[in-house]
Enzyme design. Sequence first.
Site, PDB file in Angstrom:
ATOM      1  N   PRO A   1      -5.126   3.536  -3.522  1.00  0.00           N
ATOM      2  CA  PRO A   1      -4.268   4.683  -3.224  1.00  0.00           C
ATOM      3  C   PRO A   1      -2.900   4.523  -3.888  1.00  0.00           C
ATOM      4  O   PRO A   1      -2.308   3.458  -3.844  1.00  0.00           O
ATOM      5  CB  PRO A   1      -4.164   4.644  -1.693  1.00  0.00           C
ATOM      6  CG  PRO A   1      -5.353   3.876  -1.235  1.00  0.00           C
ATOM      7  CD  PRO A   1      -5.613   2.876  -2.307  1.00  0.00           C
ATOM      8  N   GLU A   2      -2.446   5.593  -4.518  1.00  0.00           N
ATOM      9  CA  GLU A   2      -1.134   5.592  -5.145  1.00  0.00           C
ATOM     10  C   GLU A   2      -0.192   6.474  -4.321  1.00  0.00           C
ATOM     11  O   GLU A   2      -0.539   6.916  -3.227  1.00  0.00           O
ATOM     12  CB  GLU A   2      -1.254   6.055  -6.599  1.00  0.00           C
ATOM     13  CG  GLU A   2      -2.178   5.148  -7.419  1.00  0.00           C
ATOM     14  CD  GLU A   2      -2.282   5.555  -8.879  1.00  0.00           C
ATOM     15  OE1 GLU A   2      -1.323   6.183  -9.401  1.00  0.00           O
ATOM     16  OE2 GLU A   2      -3.310   5.270  -9.502  1.00  0.00           O
TER      17      GLU A   2
ATOM     18  N   LYS B   1       3.958   3.128  -2.722  1.00  0.00           N
ATOM     19  CA  LYS B   1       2.621   3.117  -2.118  1.00  0.00           C
ATOM     20  C   LYS B   1       2.613   2.470  -0.742  1.00  0.00           C
ATOM     21  O   LYS B   1       1.544   2.318  -0.145  1.00  0.00           O
ATOM     22  CB  LYS B   1       1.655   2.336  -3.020  1.00  0.00           C
ATOM     23  CG  LYS B   1       1.652   2.725  -4.483  1.00  0.00           C
ATOM     24  CD  LYS B   1       0.759   1.768  -5.258  1.00  0.00           C
ATOM     25  CE  LYS B   1       0.903   1.948  -6.761  1.00  0.00           C
ATOM     26  NZ  LYS B   1       0.064   0.988  -7.505  1.00  0.00           N
TER      27      LYS B   1
ATOM     28  N   ARG C   1     -13.147  -2.839   1.827  1.00  0.00           N
ATOM     29  CA  ARG C   1     -13.087  -4.100   1.071  1.00  0.00           C
ATOM     30  C   ARG C   1     -12.196  -5.151   1.725  1.00  0.00           C
ATOM     31  O   ARG C   1     -12.149  -6.297   1.279  1.00  0.00           O
ATOM     32  CB  ARG C   1     -12.582  -3.819  -0.349  1.00  0.00           C
ATOM     33  CG  ARG C   1     -13.462  -2.830  -1.109  1.00  0.00           C
ATOM     34  CD  ARG C   1     -12.997  -2.676  -2.535  1.00  0.00           C
ATOM     35  NE  ARG C   1     -13.764  -1.663  -3.244  1.00  0.00           N
ATOM     36  CZ  ARG C   1     -13.575  -1.348  -4.522  1.00  0.00           C
ATOM     37  NH1 ARG C   1     -12.636  -1.976  -5.228  1.00  0.00           N
ATOM     38  NH2 ARG C   1     -14.297  -0.424  -5.092  1.00  0.00           N
TER      39      ARG C   1
ATOM     40  N   ARG D   1      13.317  -4.031 -21.471  1.00  0.00           N
ATOM     41  CA  ARG D   1      12.074  -4.792 -21.410  1.00  0.00           C
ATOM     42  C   ARG D   1      11.542  -5.030 -22.819  1.00  0.00           C
ATOM     43  O   ARG D   1      11.861  -4.315 -23.770  1.00  0.00           O
ATOM     44  CB  ARG D   1      11.015  -4.038 -20.590  1.00  0.00           C
ATOM     45  CG  ARG D   1      11.403  -3.802 -19.131  1.00  0.00           C
ATOM     46  CD  ARG D   1      11.382  -5.104 -18.358  1.00  0.00           C
ATOM     47  NE  ARG D   1      11.801  -4.920 -16.978  1.00  0.00           N
ATOM     48  CZ  ARG D   1      10.958  -4.683 -15.958  1.00  0.00           C
ATOM     49  NH1 ARG D   1       9.659  -4.575 -16.190  1.00  0.00           N
ATOM     50  NH2 ARG D   1      11.403  -4.562 -14.728  1.00  0.00           N
TER      51      ARG D   1
ATOM     52  N   ARG E   1      -8.250  -3.339 -16.280  1.00  0.00           N
ATOM     53  CA  ARG E   1      -8.515  -1.946 -15.970  1.00  0.00           C
ATOM     54  C   ARG E   1      -8.737  -1.212 -17.293  1.00  0.00           C
ATOM     55  O   ARG E   1      -9.237  -1.797 -18.237  1.00  0.00           O
ATOM     56  CB  ARG E   1      -7.342  -1.341 -15.177  1.00  0.00           C
ATOM     57  CG  ARG E   1      -7.260  -1.824 -13.753  1.00  0.00           C
ATOM     58  CD  ARG E   1      -5.988  -1.379 -13.069  1.00  0.00           C
ATOM     59  NE  ARG E   1      -4.851  -2.213 -13.438  1.00  0.00           N
ATOM     60  CZ  ARG E   1      -3.656  -2.128 -12.874  1.00  0.00           C
ATOM     61  NH1 ARG E   1      -3.440  -1.241 -11.924  1.00  0.00           N
ATOM     62  NH2 ARG E   1      -2.671  -2.909 -13.249  1.00  0.00           N
TER      63      ARG E   1
END
Length: 336
Positions: A2-3, A61, A124, A212, A322
């Site tokens: 879930p985001e 989240k 899970r 970054r 991912r």
Amino acid sequence: MPELPEVEVVRAGLHPVVAGAVVTAVDVLDQRSLKRHRGPSDDFVDRLVGGTIDSAVRRGKFLWFPFEPAEPHEQPLALVAHLGMSGQVLLRSRDAEPDRLMRIRLEVDSPSLGPVRLAFVDQRIFGSMALDETVPTLDGRAAGFAGPRLLGSDAEAAVEAGTDARPTTTAGTDADPAAWVRRVPQQVSHIARDPLDPAFDEPRVITRLLARRTGVKRALLDQGLLSGVGNIYADESLWAARVHPEQPTESLSRARARVLLAEVRVVLLRALGEGGTSFDAQYVNVNGQSGYFSHSLAAYGQQGRPCPRCGTPIVREAFMNRSSHFCPRCQRVRTR
């Protein structure tokens, strides 16, 4: 996982029920769902029973419930719900059949609905619940979203306007009934604000982003830089902004970074309006209903299908265990 939109839909659904609710009983059905609680299950149960929930609050989240125990505690507490990969917090009637994968059950007396059940369901078992001490926010602003509204909710404004479910003032001291507004659980305190948060400092985030030395998608997923954006909404935002997932952050201009963050907000708000993204029964709101943003996805999961903008087939590439989905024509790596 879930985001932000999925968690906000859950939070907004819970708030009208739990604000001011008294916890009457707690059953821990699976000890593994207390892995982030500092103490045994008896401590978790004993502190919760008889206490009062102030609100439902979210940052990124992360979801928590400011909590006043029946027995005074040295520091203000919150019940933190980590949803993990498949965690759900569902509203049930007291006489409902137990959910098959329910790990923790809370019975509460709600000011609005009377006796109801909060079922923490997790297939899970990567998620958990925990009681945690809270600390003041560093900037003195509201810790996260609270209140009854789904879109654009500002916890600080709601409290100061007196629209929250419980009587509050705005002094912000520990003795103040509204003190929980500006306090965040220790387990969440390292999480950055999300792009929909009224206290989100966009110029500072852009400065940190451009400093970054990494790909822009990795930066978007860094919850210490900005929170609430996961794999699905990162791909959708990058597609909308025409930015390649591996575009070096240091090569972005400030203007391009502002466009990207604007698209992040648009994507998150659209997903909120459609109830979040559901691909299976693991992603539902408090009543077990699915979100429909999956029908609006332009890039994520669309590999092989034509780009809605130019018709080039969307590609899928491996990314951090991912996948990234993007248009190879619209989203080229660009030099500054």
